[in-house]
Design an enzyme around this catalytic site. Structure first.
Site, PDB file in Angstrom:
ATOM      1  N   ASP A   1      -9.941   5.235  -2.784  1.00  0.00           N
ATOM      2  CA  ASP A   1      -8.757   5.752  -3.475  1.00  0.00           C
ATOM      3  C   ASP A   1      -9.224   6.436  -4.762  1.00  0.00           C
ATOM      4  O   ASP A   1     -10.414   6.631  -4.978  1.00  0.00           O
ATOM      5  CB  ASP A   1      -7.784   4.606  -3.789  1.00  0.00           C
TER       6      ASP A   1
ATOM      7  N   TYR B   1      -6.697   6.622   3.626  1.00  0.00           N
ATOM      8  CA  TYR B   1      -6.839   5.553   2.644  1.00  0.00           C
ATOM      9  C   TYR B   1      -6.059   4.307   3.062  1.00  0.00           C
ATOM     10  O   TYR B   1      -6.591   3.195   3.095  1.00  0.00           O
ATOM     11  CB  TYR B   1      -6.384   5.999   1.235  1.00  0.00           C
TER      12      TYR B   1
ATOM     13  N   GLU C   1       0.827  -1.210   0.000  1.00  0.00           N
ATOM     14  CA  GLU C   1       0.000   0.000   0.000  1.00  0.00           C
ATOM     15  C   GLU C   1       0.861   1.261   0.000  1.00  0.00           C
ATOM     16  O   GLU C   1       0.528   2.252  -0.651  1.00  0.00           O
ATOM     17  CB  GLU C   1      -0.951   0.000   1.198  1.00  0.00           C
TER      18      GLU C   1
END
Length: 304
Positions: free
Chosen positions: A143, A125, A42
């Site tokens: 996102d 996020y 991520e």
DNA sequence: AACTCGGGGCC
DNA sequence: GGCCCAGAGTT
């Protein structure tokens, strides 16, 4: 066009079924991938496309398979391994996060979104994504892909606004299907649809599983409104900073008197030749950011 | 809300 | 050449 509730049900079925059949086989989606692998992915994927992340991610996990491994690494090695993923401050934050995980969470990536959100480099996020993808906690993951898919499918807009609003977050939350398993799959599925089909520039509506209920298609697929110019690149501080980082990556250590020649020799500046003020501003910024250190003899190098 | 912060590939 | 990409942090 169906009523809103029916449209939502159709979106759930269409997108979840499509995802089950068409999802990319990404290593951080492997059920055996540890939460640390999801977290690393991520961070690397923040503003960096999947295809460029894949090889770096594999090497990273092999070299530093746990947060404790990364926490103990020399920062210079971390920055070198980050290679050309861009925004190298993310590498610093990732190591800081690893150290915080060791100190505050016994070396285990926390599952709680608030605990994740408190780690360096992890925003709303990424905290939601790690909770959902690594731990099955159905947070609302929004996102750029999710924003675009929902803007089109629900509101009939070609592209979402410039900044994520609370109203948009609330709408994204309300659009999630019931049940933790379905909600978590939904998070990944909407992102995947946005990445593979409902793309920003040339959406493949002919391959879209929910074109029949898409508000944007129903409206005749109106083009996006004119958007203000994005940041230029050539000759900017970001360009010069990136070239300085590249020179240090290549040489490990750059003597003070050779900094400009070494940076130009990377070829990354093209025809741009910074003025004195820009050289100084960029190097000073990199030092302040902790991305470089200056040795006693004036040479530039990666820290630690 | 607007800005900075990399880098590469594609139209 | 502009635009986009699994954003975060600062002002």
């Amino acid at each position: 066009m169906p009523a809103p509730a029916d449209r939502l049900t159709a979106l759930h079925e269409g997108i979840l079924d499509w995802f089950a059949a068409h999802a990319r086989d990404l290593p951080w989606r492997d059920p055996d991938c540890p939460p640390w692998g999801v977290l690393v992915s991520e961070i690397m994927l923040q503003q960096t496309p999947v295809v460029r992340v894949l090889p770096r991610w594999r090497a990273w996990l092999e070299r530093w398979p746990t947060p404790a491994d990364l926490a103990a690494a020399p920062t210079a090695d971390v920055l070198t391994a980050w290679d050309r993923l861009g925004y190298p401050r993310r590498a610093l934050r990732l190591q800081e996060a690893a150290r915080a995980i060791v100190e505050r969470h016994g070396g285990e990536v926390p599952a709680d979104p608030a605990a994740l959100r408190a780690l360096p480099g992890i925003g709303e996020y990424t905290a939601a994504a790690v909770s959902s993808f690594a731990f099955g906690i159905p947070e609302t993951v929004v996102d750029t892909n999710v924003r675009r898919v929902l803007a089109r499918a629900l509101r009939g807009e070609a592209l979402p606004g410039r900044t994520l609003t609370r109203a948009e977050m609330a709408a994204a939350h309300a659009a999630m299907p019931e049940g933790a398993d379905r909600a978590n799959a939904w998070n990944a599925a909407v992102m995947e649809l946005g990445a593979l089909v409902c793309t920003a520039r040339s959406p493949a509506c002919d391959r879209c599983p929910v074109r029949e209920v898409c508000a944007w298609v129903a409206a005749g697929s109106p083009p996006p409104e004119e958007r203000p110019r994005g940041q230029a690149w050539a000759g900017t501080d970001r360009h010069v900073r990136g070239a300085v980082m590249a020179a240090v990556r290549e040489h490990g250590r750059v003597p003070a008197a050779q900094v400009r020649d070494a940076v130009v020799a990377t070829g990354r500046l093209g025809a741009h030749r910074p003025e004195d003020a820009q050289w100084e501003r960029c190097v000073a910024g990199l030092l302040t950011d902790g991305l470089l250190v200056r040795h006693d003899d004036g040479a530039l190098a990666f820290p630690g």
